[in-house]
Design a protein around this motif. Structure first.
Motif, short mmCIF file in Angstrom:
data_model
loop_
_atom_site.label_atom_id
_atom_site.label_comp_id
_atom_site.label_asym_id
_atom_site.label_seq_id
_atom_site.Cartn_x
_atom_site.Cartn_y
_atom_site.Cartn_z
N PHE A 1 0.83 -1.21 0.00
CA PHE A 1 0.00 0.00 0.00
C PHE A 1 0.86 1.26 0.00
O PHE A 1 0.56 2.23 -0.69
CB PHE A 1 -0.95 -0.02 1.20
N TRP A 2 1.95 1.24 0.80
CA TRP A 2 2.83 2.42 0.79
C TRP A 2 3.49 2.59 -0.57
O TRP A 2 3.70 3.71 -1.02
CB TRP A 2 3.91 2.29 1.88
N ILE B 1 2.20 1.80 -3.50
CA ILE B 1 1.19 2.42 -4.37
C ILE B 1 1.11 3.92 -4.07
O ILE B 1 1.08 4.77 -4.95
CB ILE B 1 -0.20 1.76 -4.14
N PHE B 2 1.10 4.24 -2.76
CA PHE B 2 0.96 5.63 -2.34
C PHE B 2 2.10 6.49 -2.90
O PHE B 2 1.87 7.54 -3.50
CB PHE B 2 0.92 5.71 -0.81
N PHE B 3 3.34 6.04 -2.69
CA PHE B 3 4.48 6.85 -3.14
C PHE B 3 4.55 6.92 -4.67
O PHE B 3 4.80 7.98 -5.24
CB PHE B 3 5.79 6.29 -2.57
N LEU C 1 2.14 6.71 -6.90
CA LEU C 1 1.11 7.57 -7.50
C LEU C 1 1.24 9.03 -7.05
O LEU C 1 0.86 9.93 -7.80
CB LEU C 1 -0.28 7.01 -7.20
N SER C 2 1.79 9.25 -5.85
CA SER C 2 1.99 10.65 -5.40
C SER C 2 2.96 11.37 -6.32
O SER C 2 2.80 12.55 -6.61
CB SER C 2 2.53 10.69 -3.97
N PHE C 3 3.98 10.67 -6.78
CA PHE C 3 4.94 11.27 -7.70
C PHE C 3 4.40 11.29 -9.12
O PHE C 3 4.54 12.28 -9.84
CB PHE C 3 6.27 10.49 -7.66
N MET D 1 1.40 11.32 -10.17
CA MET D 1 0.17 12.07 -10.41
C MET D 1 0.44 13.19 -11.41
O MET D 1 -0.41 13.57 -12.21
CB MET D 1 -0.36 12.66 -9.11
N TYR D 2 1.65 13.74 -11.35
CA TYR D 2 1.98 14.85 -12.24
C TYR D 2 2.15 14.40 -13.69
O TYR D 2 2.04 15.20 -14.60
CB TYR D 2 3.28 15.52 -11.76
N PHE E 1 11.86 4.22 -11.20
CA PHE E 1 11.18 4.66 -9.97
C PHE E 1 11.09 3.54 -8.94
O PHE E 1 11.09 3.80 -7.74
CB PHE E 1 9.80 5.24 -10.30
N PHE F 1 13.04 11.37 4.11
CA PHE F 1 12.49 11.72 2.79
C PHE F 1 13.44 12.65 2.03
O PHE F 1 13.68 12.47 0.85
CB PHE F 1 11.13 12.43 2.95
N PHE G 1 15.53 11.66 -1.75
CA PHE G 1 14.88 12.26 -2.92
C PHE G 1 15.55 13.56 -3.39
O PHE G 1 15.17 14.12 -4.41
CB PHE G 1 13.39 12.47 -2.66
N ILE H 1 15.74 10.04 -7.22
CA ILE H 1 15.00 10.31 -8.46
C ILE H 1 16.02 10.23 -9.61
O ILE H 1 17.05 10.91 -9.55
CB ILE H 1 14.32 11.70 -8.42
#
Lengths: 266, 258
Positions: free
Chosen positions: A38-39, A41-43, A45-47, A49-50, A64, A182, A186, A191
């Motif tokens: 789940f984490w 997926i979260f990370f 899609l958070s990146f 999303m743009y 990624f 974090f 990053f 990245i």
């Protein structure tokens, strides 16, 4: 018992302690195994999303995935820094010093958990990425990847020892650790460099963490920003420097503890 | 009336305790900025500088509500855990206070603390993206959150009960936080998720809260968006029932207290 044998005995005892504590909390392992997907997926899609279109680019998905792999590595070791403050707050550290053990040896008991977290969490992340997002996981330079992982693990083990000495007297060291876990990866090569604008690419090379984080992602993608020999040489020197710094800080901490009766560098 | 006095007393004590931990407040305010700027920076890099400020605002508000959701979901769990570790819980149980009052007080403190941090973050975000004229919408969000966070208190009670059975709050909250964070659309539209996760996200209260808060701040909220919140109050009712059943079961098993 000779000094060397005593040292090996103390290290073995710390490792055993770390493994026993870890095995007591099996619910933690179960919780981690379920929560990691789940984490991830979260990370992801958070990146992304743009730029959701990158979800269809195998190269970027692979890059990624290894970015988040470095995050797991850094995070696992960073949280070990919290351990010394907890030991001091619970009054354990005084007894550790009385046994003739050192702070760094004491940290080893917690760091072994970091190694296990990485050994379990890393492959789980790769599996999740492959199964959940259809990523074709690949490593362009497997031999360099191996060197990168050894270098990064050693670097962050010493770095967490150093950070632990600096944070030992704080009531809530987790605040700093949470932020740093974090920011460090990053902004220092997690990245993939090739997706960054040119002006940022050259800026991040000034971060010392770049030389231990970038090789992991670059070994997977095959896109080294600098010649690998140079990256590993600088990374190795930094690793040695951070080891020496952690020893100096540990000695200073111990001296102040013996003189003032409390564990703090400040 | 007596229960209300007790509730007010505990809330006051909890707020005093929180006031001594300024670092936590700074972290809660700072973290959404840090993370949203980090992803925005990555977004700029990925899109060649085409990431828009409204996308950053979308994630800023999402991260802030996420912090609220995560701290609230774990507040009861940690309340009991810390109480057991410090010996404070024995005094609470020795006092003529219902365990429910004590837990609800903790949850209420958490709501007040989180709304305060939301005001700071949202005000800065609104001024930066929409301009000071939209600041009045922050007041609307405060009222909205006061209502919309009620189901989260119910959710909080469910997590608290799970903690009592599993003994350790961290693995339980870690798992629940991971699921809640990834399926609730805090930092990306849930349409990017597989269908079954989208359904899970919509069944839980958080996606409705975060979308409502964003729309109010942007001035595009419609009253019809309030309708799911009436159904979501079911979480509060279920939470209260499960808490009561858990309390009775545990008291019967242990004989004396939790």
């Amino acid at each position: 018992m000779s000094g060397r044998a005593a040292f090996i005995g103390r290290v073995a005892a710390e490792l055993e302690k770390g493994l026993i504590i870890y095995s007591r909390y099996r619910i933690w392992l179960l919780s981690d195994l379920i929560s990691w997907p789940f984490w991830t997926i979260f990370f992801f899609l958070s990146f992304l999303m743009y730029s959701p279109s990158l979800l269809s680019s195998q190269y970027h998905l692979n890059a990624f995935t290894w970015s988040f792999f470095t995050f797991i590595l850094v995070s696992s070791f960073m949280w070990a820094s919290n351990f010394l403050a907890t030991s001091a707050q619970e009054g354990i550290l005084e007894y550790v010093i009385m046994t003739g053990s050192s702070i760094r040896e004491h940290m080893l008991g917690r760091s072994v958990v970091s190694f296990i977290d990485l050994a379990v969490g890393g492959p789980v992340l790769l599996l999740i990425s492959a199964a959940g997002f259809g990523t074709k996981i690949s490593v362009a330079y497997p031999h360099l990847m191996l060197v990168s992982l050894v270098l990064a693990s050693a670097f962050f083990y010493f770095f967490s020892s150093m950070l632990a000495a600096l944070l030992v007297s704080l009531r809530s060291p987790w605040i700093i650790i949470n932020v740093a876990q974090f920011i460090i990866p990053f902004t220092s090569g997690a990245i993939p460099v090739e997706v960054l604008p040119p002006e940022i690419r050259s800026t991040i090379t000034y971060s010392p963490f770049f030389y231990v984080i970038h090789p992991i992602v670059a070994s997977a993608t095959g896109q080294y920003f600098m010649p690998p020999v140079l990256v590993f040489m600088v990374g190795g020197i930094l690793c040695l420097a951070i080891y020496l710094a952690s020893r100096v800080l540990e000695d200073a901490l111990l001296r102040r503890a013996l003189r003032h009766g409390k564990f703090t560098l400040f | 009336m007596r229960a209300l006095n007790q509730l007010a007393g505990i809330v006051e004590a909890e707020l005093r305790a929180l006031a001594r931990e300024a670092g936590v407040f700074i972290f809660v305010v700072f973290f959404p900025f840090m993370f949203s700027l980090l992803t925005y920076g990555a977004g700029q890099a990925l899109t060649g500088g085409e990431a828009s400020p409204t996308q950053w605002f979308y994630q800023l508000i999402g991260f802030t509500i996420m912090m609220i959701a995560l701290t609230m979901s774990s507040s009861s769990a940690w309340y009991f855990r810390r109480g057991m570790m410090t010996g404070r819980l024995e005094y609470i149980f020795a006092a003529p206070v219902s365990p429910l009052t004590a837990v609800l007080s903790s949850a209420l403190t958490s709501v007040i603390f989180n709304i305060a941090s939301f005001i700071v973050v949202a005000a800065i975000g609104v001024i930066a993206v929409y301009g000071p004229y939209y600041l009045v919408n922050v007041i609307g969000v405060i009222l909205f959150l006061a209502l919309a966070l009620l189901p989260v208190i119910g959710f909080n009670l469910l997590v608290g009960i799970l903690t009592i059975f599993f003994r350790e709050p961290e693995p339980v909250t870690n798992l629940i936080n991971a699921v809640v964070s990834s399926v609730s659309g805090f930092t990306y539209p849930i349409i990017l998720l597989p269908n079954f996760l989208q359904i899970l996200g919509q069944v839980m209260p958080y996606s409705h809260i975060v979308n409502g808060a964003r729309d109010i701040l942007a001035g595009s909220f419609k009253y019809v968006q309030l309708s799911p919140h009436l159904f979501l109050l079911g979480y509060l009712i279920i939470g209260l029932i499960v808490f009561r059943v858990g309390e009775i079961t545990y008291v019967r098993k242990s004989g004396v207290h939790w």
